[in-house]
Enzyme design. Structure first.
Site, PDB file in Angstrom:
ATOM      1  N   HIS A  66      77.290  50.093  25.097  1.00 60.45           N
ATOM      2  CA  HIS A  66      76.673  50.681  24.017  1.00 60.45           C
ATOM      3  C   HIS A  66      77.373  51.900  23.048  1.00 60.45           C
ATOM      4  CE1 HIS A  66      73.008  48.000  25.008  1.00 60.45           C
ATOM      5  NE2 HIS A  66      73.860  47.408  24.404  1.00 60.45           N
ATOM      6  N   HIS A 124      69.669  48.059  22.487  1.00 59.75           N
ATOM      7  CA  HIS A 124      70.536  47.811  22.364  1.00 59.75           C
ATOM      8  C   HIS A 124      71.258  47.983  20.945  1.00 59.75           C
ATOM      9  CE1 HIS A 124      70.794  44.911  25.752  1.00 59.75           C
ATOM     10  NE2 HIS A 124      69.557  45.004  25.574  1.00 59.75           N
TER      11      HIS A 124
HETATM   12  C1  LIG Z   1      80.627  42.902  25.617  1.00 62.84           C
HETATM   13  C2  LIG Z   1      79.622  43.588  24.858  1.00 62.84           C
HETATM   14  C3  LIG Z   1      78.390  43.248  24.742  1.00 62.84           C
HETATM   15  C4  LIG Z   1      77.465  43.984  23.767  1.00 62.84           C
HETATM   16  N1  LIG Z   1      76.156  43.519  23.937  1.00 62.84           N
HETATM   17  C5  LIG Z   1      75.209  43.578  22.861  1.00 62.84           C
HETATM   18  C6  LIG Z   1      73.972  43.048  22.615  1.00 62.84           C
HETATM   19  O1  LIG Z   1      73.888  42.131  23.249  1.00 62.84           O
HETATM   20  N2  LIG Z   1      73.170  43.498  21.806  1.00 62.84           N
HETATM   21  C7  LIG Z   1      73.492  44.633  20.986  1.00 62.84           C
HETATM   22  O2  LIG Z   1      72.622  45.110  20.171  1.00 62.84           O
HETATM   23  N3  LIG Z   1      74.546  45.352  21.124  1.00 62.84           N
HETATM   24  C8  LIG Z   1      75.425  44.919  21.894  1.00 62.84           C
HETATM   25  N4  LIG Z   1      76.747  45.587  22.177  1.00 62.84           N
HETATM   26  C9  LIG Z   1      76.985  46.536  21.164  1.00 62.84           C
HETATM   27  C10 LIG Z   1      77.046  46.279  19.830  1.00 62.84           C
HETATM   28  O3  LIG Z   1      77.813  45.082  19.588  1.00 62.84           O
HETATM   29  C11 LIG Z   1      77.796  47.663  19.135  1.00 62.84           C
HETATM   30  O4  LIG Z   1      77.041  48.850  19.478  1.00 62.84           O
HETATM   31  C12 LIG Z   1      78.073  47.263  17.837  1.00 62.84           C
HETATM   32  O5  LIG Z   1      78.753  46.352  17.354  1.00 62.84           O
HETATM   33  C13 LIG Z   1      78.893  48.772  17.107  1.00 62.84           C
HETATM   34  O6  LIG Z   1      79.173  48.633  16.033  1.00 62.84           O
HETATM   35  P1  LIG Z   1      80.581  49.299  15.365  1.00 62.84           P
HETATM   36  O7  LIG Z   1      80.317  49.112  13.806  1.00 62.84           O
HETATM   37  O8  LIG Z   1      80.105  50.904  15.508  1.00 62.84           O
HETATM   38  O9  LIG Z   1      81.526  49.053  16.021  1.00 62.84           O
HETATM   39  P2  LIG Z   1      82.304  47.494  16.203  1.00 62.84           P
HETATM   40  O10 LIG Z   1      81.220  46.309  15.852  1.00 62.84           O
HETATM   41  O11 LIG Z   1      82.933  47.684  17.634  1.00 62.84           O
HETATM   42  O12 LIG Z   1      83.410  47.450  15.135  1.00 62.84           O
HETATM   43  C14 LIG Z   1      84.688  48.257  15.116  1.00 62.84           C
HETATM   44  C15 LIG Z   1      85.833  47.331  14.457  1.00 62.84           C
HETATM   45  O13 LIG Z   1      86.814  48.183  13.995  1.00 62.84           O
HETATM   46  C16 LIG Z   1      88.036  47.787  14.319  1.00 62.84           C
HETATM   47  N5  LIG Z   1      88.902  48.900  14.578  1.00 62.84           N
HETATM   48  C17 LIG Z   1      88.889  49.832  15.563  1.00 62.84           C
HETATM   49  N6  LIG Z   1      89.927  50.529  15.402  1.00 62.84           N
HETATM   50  C18 LIG Z   1      90.645  50.228  14.371  1.00 62.84           C
HETATM   51  C19 LIG Z   1      91.784  50.785  13.779  1.00 62.84           C
HETATM   52  N7  LIG Z   1      92.345  51.742  14.000  1.00 62.84           N
HETATM   53  N8  LIG Z   1      91.999  50.133  12.486  1.00 62.84           N
HETATM   54  C20 LIG Z   1      91.279  48.991  12.003  1.00 62.84           C
HETATM   55  N9  LIG Z   1      90.274  48.623  12.645  1.00 62.84           N
HETATM   56  C21 LIG Z   1      89.946  49.235  13.814  1.00 62.84           C
HETATM   57  C22 LIG Z   1      87.540  46.988  15.517  1.00 62.84           C
HETATM   58  O14 LIG Z   1      88.854  45.992  15.895  1.00 62.84           O
HETATM   59  C23 LIG Z   1      86.196  46.265  15.265  1.00 62.84           C
HETATM   60  O15 LIG Z   1      86.484  45.135  14.387  1.00 62.84           O
HETATM   61  C24 LIG Z   1      77.670  44.917  23.031  1.00 62.84           C
HETATM   62  C25 LIG Z   1      78.818  45.172  22.823  1.00 62.84           C
HETATM   63  C26 LIG Z   1      79.944  44.822  23.696  1.00 62.84           C
HETATM   64  C27 LIG Z   1      81.351  45.045  23.556  1.00 62.84           C
END
Ligand SMILES: Cc1cc2nc3c(=O)[nH]c(=O)nc-3n(C[C@H](O)[C@H](O)[C@H](O)COP(=O)(O)OP(=O)(O)OC[C@H]3O[C@@H](n4cnc5c(N)ncnc54)[C@H](O)[C@@H]3O)c2cc1C
Ligand SMILES: *[C@@H]1O[C@H](CO)[C@@H](O)[C@H](O)[C@H]1NC(C)=O
Ligand SMILES: *[C@@H]1O[C@H](CO)[C@@H](O)[C@H](O)[C@H]1NC(C)=O
Ligand SMILES: *[C@@H]1O[C@H](CO)[C@@H](O)[C@H](O)[C@H]1NC(C)=O
Ligand SMILES: *[C@@H]1O[C@H](CO)[C@@H](O)[C@H](O)[C@H]1NC(C)=O
Ligand SMILES: *[C@@H]1O[C@H](CO)[C@@H](O)[C@H](O)[C@H]1NC(C)=O
Ligand SMILES: *[C@@H]1O[C@H](CO)[C@@H](O)[C@H](O)[C@H]1NC(C)=O
Ligand SMILES: *[C@@H]1O[C@H](CO)[C@@H](O)[C@H](O)[C@H]1NC(C)=O
Ligand SMILES: *[C@@H]1O[C@H](CO)[C@@H](O)[C@H](O)[C@H]1NC(C)=O
Ligand SMILES: *[C@@H]1O[C@H](CO)[C@@H](O)[C@H](O)[C@H]1NC(C)=O
Ligand SMILES: *[C@@H]1O[C@H](CO)[C@@H](O)[C@H](O)[C@H]1NC(C)=O
Ligand SMILES: *[C@@H]1O[C@H](CO)[C@@H](O)[C@H](O)[C@H]1NC(C)=O
Ligand SMILES: *[C@@H]1O[C@H](CO)[C@@H](O)[C@H](O)[C@H]1NC(C)=O
Length: 641
Positions: free
Chosen positions: A538, A585
């Site tokens: 997370h 989460h």
């Molecule tokens: C294994 C795992 C299990 C989890 N289980 C849960 C759960 O059950 N329930 C829950 O609520 N949360 C869970 N989480 C956490 C949740 O998925 C994240 O908190 C959430 O997705 C965060 O969203 P975000 O938009 O910050 O980043 P992300 O969803 O990670 O998206 C970031 C995106 O940016 C892209 N990116 C990164 N750097 C670059 C770049 N330089 N150029 C272009 N693109 C780039 C990445 O490829 C990715 O697609 C889990 C996470 C993981 C990894």
């Protein structure tokens, strides 16, 4: 500077008409189209936040948006769709495969740090657990930022707006398992309760009733008060994974004003001019890979970083937006000195313990009995029903330390308030070990006990100016000087053991199994935790929001409207913006953050554009060790493909 080789790329077949938006598979192939289009907003990263934003900002047909994603567009991959296969996605082609620095609080172990790299980001590889966080967590965001708009009463409307909560006829006794009027049913994100009842469900309820003074029944974990024993909602709809690609991006691809560029990594953001003394940073530099051509592209209005809690601070630091002393030591030209970029990293430590059970009716059968496995798989394939629609558990408890717990004599309570938990207990109907290793044959229950109010803060720093060299990731797990984190992990395990020692379990559980069974003294429990703890994945807080204006250390790197302090034309919308890790989460909190951010952006008057400018290259150095959770399922992937 842009090549003329615009092959009609691998556009979605439905998108051959020029009135539709495009899924562009390659920066090189799409270069002409990209430079001849004037994008109002360029969103970097198509995960939870980026997907939600791309959808909401293109609701206005006159707003043109480019969404750039480093991973592929393969979110329809069967392993992503089938909920039960979530474990095989870690350390797959869809995982960035980061690792942490040696964690002193974990006996100097470096642990795997999963992040999604595909359309949908981490929502495409996560465990789909669906929690909004408690009202006290949101109200704390409002007070930390001085912006009432982050408070629970305002946030609840977004939590409902984004949701399609499904009351499936397969869910037994559903009305006692959630509160209908606090959910939304018309939003994009599918959610609901587990469709398959397990024998341990009734036992768990009986145990809760037996121990009801410690484990209160909570009819809905998403009501704003998370405390107690409850049923687990998942981002699963009609038996398949909901993620931001399927729920937010795919529906918006039919719009002419959205282009989605995949397989493309943003390497930095660029200053295009100044407004008075304030740098305007509304351009991105991107490429197909190390040693490939670099492109610069300017947004008419804003660049929005949604690359997640690892990707976003990495891009900012590479661009000279962060601690000026760090930039200087790497020879990076500083645009603005923002000491908080990369600091304040938090995650939730996780611990599994296994219990041998006397029944042979557990989900272990999905790996032990190939006939049963094939039957269940057929149910999923033909009908989207059966055990493959399940997540890791049907029930859990979210608990607080008592207000008069002795630890609070020395440490002030890090929790946001009485509706917010200190720790979580998950009850899973099979053997789980996230660290991999040998899987015993037999029938088990797994207790997963996790800390949700870590007091430690870690950091992300650059190891190199090469955007393809992974940053240095130090979440600082259990490295607390005040002793709170390890203490609360220990209390969580003890609470889980108390729950499983209820009479209700006596015909089911034989005994705790393996190494943890011998950990009874506080010292032995702590040693077991330090040797075995991992994370719930997370990671949050690396570009935190704070009160407006003040950009000194500890005051936050973002204004309350998520604009980056000290520059114009640049915002951060993703989990890195949370000033405290939500005690939940983090996917749904990130969706909620993005839903509100979309309104903030729509209601703001963004900056004018500047000029265009590029450089930087290097070698890709992944580092990882194989980890699997439900070991026999790895073999199953072959079955499905
Ligand atoms: C294994 C795992 C299990 C989890 N289980 C849960 C759960 O059950 N329930 C829950 O609520 N949360 C869970 N989480 C956490 C949740 O998925 C994240 O908190 C959430 O997705 C965060 O969203 P975000 O938009 O910050 O980043 P992300 O969803 O990670 O998206 C970031 C995106 O940016 C892209 N990116 C990164 N750097 C670059 C770049 N330089 N150029 C272009 N693109 C780039 C990445 O490829 C990715 O697609 C889990 C996470 C993981 C990894
Ligand atoms: C994913 O599947 C949906 C539904 O079948 C389809 O409409 C869409 O085009 C697919 N997307 C990709 C990128 O293959
Ligand atoms: C992550 O590691 C796995 C296993 O080594 C590998 O197959 C996969 O390609 C890696 N992911 C990326 C994005 O490189
Ligand atoms: C971890 O490493 C640090 C620094 O190298 C060292 O001081 C410490 O003793 C190590 N701890 C353990 C438990 O090995
Ligand atoms: C929450 O914020 C809204 C405005 O965004 C305000 O009207 C309301 O009074 C606030 N509620 C509380 C409890 O602070
Ligand atoms: C069904 O709900 C009732 C309360 O409404 C509860 O007493 C009972 O234990 C529940 N049974 C199951 C299997 O959920
Ligand atoms: C489960 O155990 C029962 C009794 O212990 C036995 O009769 C039955 O055959 C077993 N079933 C399976 C599927 O192993
Ligand atoms: C395996 O599953 C099949 C189908 O459900 C069942 O008939 C059989 O009894 C099971 N065998 C064992 C050894 O559990
Ligand atoms: C398919 O699922 C429905 C419920 O969604 C169920 O009623 C039906 O019996 C299932 N069909 C088969 C063949 O399993
Ligand atoms: C930094 O990069 C070098 C060279 O790629 C590598 O050997 C080293 O392990 C990295 N350091 C950290 C802390 O990741
Ligand atoms: C637990 O301790 C007992 C007695 O010292 C020992 O026989 C056993 O092997 C230990 N079990 C594990 C899993 O370490
Ligand atoms: C945006 O511009 C309009 C009209 O120019 C003005 O009324 C409004 O206050 C501005 N809003 C913001 C957030 O600056
Ligand atoms: C892209 O921007 C950088 C930084 O401003 C500049 O050095 C470079 O020349 C630009 N590249 C192109 C191709 O315009």
């Amino acid at each position: 500077m842009f090549s003329h080789s615009v092959r009609a790329a691998l556009l979605l077949s439905a998108l051959s008409s020029s009135s539709l938006g495009a899924l562009l598979q390659s920066a090189d192939d799409a270069a002409d189209q990209l430079t001849s289009t004037h994008y109002d907003y360029i969103i970097v990263g198509a995960g939870a936040a980026g997907g939600a934003l791309a959808n909401r900002l293109t609701e206005d047909g006159s707003t043109k948006v480019l969404l750039i994603e480093a991973g592929s567009s393969d979110y329809n991959n069967t392993n992503i769709e089938v909920p039960w296969l979530a474990p095989v996605l870690t350390h797959s082609q869809f995982d960035w495969n980061y690792t942490t620095t040696p964690q002193e609080g974990l006996d100097n172990r470096s642990i795997a740090y999963a992040r999604g790299k595909v359309l949908g980001g981490s929502t495409s590889i996560n465990y789909m657990i669906y929690t909004r966080a408690a009202q006290d967590d949101w109200n704390r965001f409002a007070s930390v930022t001085g912006d009432d708009g982050w408070n629970w009463s305002n946030i609840l409307s977004y939590a409902k707006k984004l949701e399609a909560f499904q009351n499936s006829p397969n869910v037994q006794n559903a009305t006692s398992k959630f509160v209908a009027n606090i959910h939304g049913t018309n939003g994009p994100v599918g959610a609901g309760l587990p469709q398959v009842s397990l024998p341990i469900d009734q036992i768990g309820l009986n145990a809760q009733q037996e121990l009801s003074s410690e484990f209160k029944y909570n009819q809905d974990v998403n009501s704003g008060n998370m405390i107690g024993f409850s049923w687990t909602p998942f981002a699963i709809q009609d038996g398949a994974r909901s993620n931001s690609a399927r729920d937010y991006i795919q529906p918006a691809l039919g719009r002419s004003n959205l282009d989605v560029l995949v397989n493309t990594q943003v390497t930095k953001v660029l200053q295009t001019g100044t407004d008075g003394n304030t740098p305007i940073v509304n351009a991105v530099q991107f490429t197909s890979g190390p040693n490939e051509k670099l492109y610069n592209l300017t947004a008419n209005k804003e660049v929005i970083l949604s690359a997640g809690s690892i990707g976003t601070p990495q891009i900012l630091l590479l661009s000279g937006i962060g601690p000026a002393d760090q930039a200087k030591s790497l020879g990076i030209q500083s645009i603005v000195d923002l000491p908080d970029v990369g600091q304040n990293m938090q995650d939730h430590p996780l611990l599994t313990t296994n219990f041998q059970v006397s029944s042979n009716d557990t989900l272990d059968n999905l790996s032990l009995n190939t006939t049963f496995q094939a039957e269940q798989l057929a149910l999923w394939t033909n009908n989207r029903t059966g055990d493959f629609t399940l997540g890791a558990c049907n029930q859990w408890a979210w608990q607080r330390l008592a207000d008069d717990d002795p630890i609070f004599k020395n440490v002030s309570d890090p929790s946001a308030g009485p509706t917010s938990p200190h720790f979580q207990l998950i009850f899973s109907d099979l053997f789980i070990a996230f660290s991999g290793g040998a899987f015993p044959s037999g029938h088990f229950l797994t207790l997963i006990s996790n800390l949700y109010t870590p007091t430690t803060r870690g950091s992300l720093t650059l190891n190199s100016t090469d955007p393809f060299t992974y940053p240095i990731i130090n979440p600082g797990l259990l490295n607390d000087e005040n002793g709170f984190d390890i203490y609360t992990m220990r209390q969580a395990l003890k609470a889980g053991r108390r729950f499983l020692a209820a009479n209700a379990w006596k015909d089911w559980i034989i005994s705790e199994f393996g190494e943890s069974a011998n950990a009874t003294s506080d010292a032995d429990i702590d040693a077991y935790i330090r040797k075995n703890a991992l994370v719930v994945n997370h990671v949050s807080g690396t570009v935190a929001m704070g009160k407006s204006g003040d950009s000194s250390k500890g005051a936050g790197a973002l204004n309350p409207d998520l604009s980056v302090k000290g520059v114009k034309g640049l915002r951060v919308v993703d989990a890195s913006a949370f000033p405290h890790i939500p005690a939940a989460h983090t996917m749904v909190p990130t969706y909620i953050l993005a839903e509100r951010a979309a309104d903030l952006i729509k209601n703001s008057n963004s900056t004018a554009s500047g000029s265009k400018s590029g450089s930087g290259n290097g070698a890709f150095t992944p580092s990882a060790t194989l980890v699997s959770v439900f070991a026999p399922l790895v073999a199953l992937v072959a079955l499905l493909l």
